[in-house]
Design an enzyme around this catalytic site. Structure first.
Site, PDB file in Angstrom:
ATOM      1  N   LYS A  77      20.249 -64.500 -72.573  1.00 36.57           N
ATOM      2  CA  LYS A  77      19.347 -63.698 -72.225  1.00 36.57           C
ATOM      3  C   LYS A  77      18.004 -64.444 -71.893  1.00 36.57           C
ATOM      4  O   LYS A  77      17.817 -65.649 -72.377  1.00 36.57           O
ATOM      5  CB  LYS A  77      19.089 -62.725 -73.448  1.00 36.57           C
ATOM      6  CG  LYS A  77      18.120 -61.590 -73.017  1.00 36.57           C
ATOM      7  CD  LYS A  77      19.432 -60.395 -72.471  1.00 36.57           C
ATOM      8  CE  LYS A  77      18.636 -59.068 -72.274  1.00 36.57           C
ATOM      9  NZ  LYS A  77      19.749 -58.178 -72.310  1.00 36.57           N
TER      10      LYS A  77
HETATM   11  N1  GLU Z   1      20.297 -56.609 -69.162  1.00 36.45           N
HETATM   12  C1  GLU Z   1      21.595 -55.866 -69.116  1.00 36.45           C
HETATM   13  C2  GLU Z   1      21.913 -55.711 -70.534  1.00 36.45           C
HETATM   14  O1  GLU Z   1      21.318 -55.796 -71.427  1.00 36.45           O
HETATM   15  C3  GLU Z   1      22.472 -56.329 -68.084  1.00 36.45           C
HETATM   16  C4  GLU Z   1      23.103 -57.817 -68.152  1.00 36.45           C
HETATM   17  C5  GLU Z   1      23.864 -58.221 -67.172  1.00 36.45           C
HETATM   18  O2  GLU Z   1      24.138 -57.304 -66.234  1.00 36.45           O
HETATM   19  O3  GLU Z   1      24.121 -59.469 -66.994  1.00 36.45           O
HETATM   20  O4  GLU Z   1      23.216 -55.693 -70.854  1.00 36.45           O
END
Ligand code: GLU
Length: 476
Positions: free
Chosen positions: A107
């Site tokens: 993240k």
């Molecule tokens: N930000 C989104 C999540 O928390 C998508 C992450 C992604 O598609 O890699 O799942």
């Protein structure tokens, strides 16, 4: 927000993880290896804006590399901090394992209020942040693939993809370095709606199991259920829109930053969304009652509560007053570990974040595969499928003619049957399948073990088990 006696977001995720591993039989040390975040990179960079150099702080955290690339969004928010990105990265690891997308968890975040900047300024900032991450392989098609999160969307992903391509001019897979791109920049149909769509598919699957519905003290189908949504951003909006327009649910409350709107007869989700886009909040919307202290509406009577905004909004200060018998966590971490205990004791059923909002990463996976295969889904099969269906229709019509027009196929059936699936339909089908299968995996543990009383523990157990299996397969 969270109170003093409450743990931080990352500690909250760890507490839930610990509760799950307490019920598992992992080899010594493996539990610790899975729980900890492998690395968090902090970067401070300057961008010349408005005649001065402004310094920004960003993070990219890699929680687990049991599978690579690692995957997870990049968040733009003023409150972004290391604890938060680490918690979110950990959730990505478990989420990917649960829905079987072949990624580790990561993240990123940038401390910024994007509303304070013009588009061209945001582009400069994003490109610089992307440059800092890409030069350390923290953006890379086979190492680390970001995606949108709060405060970012298709536009930022297109800038990131282009920045990576400029830095790696001979990388034929450059487009796969980030997902959530707009369609003209290598994106996939249905990615924008994907997380909200996933919430809808998760609820549909839940309501296919009357025993599960009964555990929440509810009955029947989604039709007519009263829903309160917190946050009408990308996820909350799409979930609310699909649940009302396709499943007959009624949105009786919408909570936003500047208050909440309530209407027992049901709010017009699209109209409220348009209002927010134009005015920046719900204030002044005339067709519903306004509640100044929006968070209080979390405590209103309803059948389904959908927190789709920030983490920690259901915490020790309000958990005992939450009346919704069913909560589906469209946001990451909206219920703190302490609140989770209170709600479990009350019998509230919680469909946990790592499952409920996994639609985003699932469709990101499809996009990544599309980018690596360099071909849109359905391109080879669609017309072939249509011509085979045409053969069946022609044959049925010929038989009918032979039998003196004994029957005829309805035009509606013919239209639907003859049309081959396009990319959007294939993406929705793949997402639906993913959500159903993941629910069934959680459900087996939830119903199959006496010591597992909630879906969150079931989800953790399924996910940790898979991560552990992959470490074992590597010989760790
Ligand atoms: N930000 C989104 C999540 O928390 C998508 C992450 C992604 O598609 O890699 O799942």
């Amino acid at each position: 927000m969270t109170t003093q006696q409450e743990p931080s977001f990352r500690e909250s995720v760890d507490l839930m993880f610990n509760r799950a591993v307490g019920l598992m039989d992992l080899p010594p040390g493996l539990e610790q290896k899975i729980r900890v975040c492998n690395a968090t990179y902090t970067v401070r960079f300057g961008v010349r804006l408005r005649g001065e150099i402004q310094t920004f702080t960003g993070y990219r955290s890699v929680h687990s590399e049991h599978m690579e690339p690692v995957k997870g969004g990049i968040r733009y928010a003023i409150g972004v901090n290391q604890d938060e990105v680490e918690a979110l990265a950990a959730l990505m690891t478990y989420k990917c394992a649960l829905v079987e997308t072949p990624f580790g968890g990561s993240k990123g975040g940038l401390c910024i209020d994007p509303r304070q900047y013009e588009e061209h300024e945001l582009e400069l900032i994003t490109r610089r942040f992307a440059y800092e991450l890409a030069k350390r392989d923290l953006i890379h098609p086979s190492q680390n693939v970001p995606a949108p999160d709060m405060g970012t969307g298709e536009r930022e992903m297109a800038w990131i993809a282009d920045q990576y391509a400029r830095m790696n001019t001979t990388d034929i897979n450059a487009r796969a370095c980030v997902t959530g791109k707009p369609p003209h920049a290598g994106g996939i149909a249905g990615r924008v709606e994907a997380t909200g769509r996933g919430v809808q598919y998760a609820l549909r699957e839940f309501f296919r199991h009357p025993e599960d519905v009964a555990k929440a003290g509810l009955s029947g189908k989604l039709d007519g259920k009263r829903v309160i949504v917190q946050g009408l951003g990308n996820v909350g909006f799409h979930a609310a829109k699909f649940l009302t327009s396709e499943d007959g649910a009624r949105v009786t409350g919408i909570i936003e930053r500047d208050g909440a709107l309530v209407d027992e007869a049901g709010l017009d989700v699209e109209a409220v969304h348009r209002w927010i886009a134009k005015h920046g909040g719900v204030t002044g919307y005339a067709d519903a009652a306004h509640v100044d202290d929006g968070a209080l509406v979390l405590e209103n009577e309803c059948d389904i509560l959908i927190p789709a905004a920030l983490e920690g909004v259901i915490n020790l200060t309000n958990a005992d007053r939450i009346k919704a018998p069913l909560i589906i966590e469209a946001a990451n971490g909206p219920v703190t570990a302490g609140a989770d205990d209170v709600l479990r004791d009350k019998g509230t059923v919680i469909i946990p974040d790592m499952y409920a909002n996994a639609g985003g990463v699932t469709v990101s996976y499809f996009e990544w595969v599309k980018n690596l295969s360099h071909i849109r889904f359905g391109r080879m099969q669609r017309r072939q499928e249509e011509s085979r269906h045409q053969l069946v229709v022609d044959e049925l019509e010929r038989l009918s003619d032979d039998m003196g027009k004994a029957w005829s196929l309805s035009p509606d059936f013919k239209n639907k049957y003859l049309r081959g699936a396009d990319e959007l339909e294939l993406v929705r089908s793949g997402l639906d399948d993913t959500m159903r299968i993941a629910y069934q995996a959680m459900r087996e543990v939830w119903h199959g073990r006496d010591d597992v009383t909630d879906l969150r523990m079931a989800a953790y157990i399924v996910a940790i088990d898979r991560v552990a299996a992959s470490y074992r397969a590597k010989g760790l």
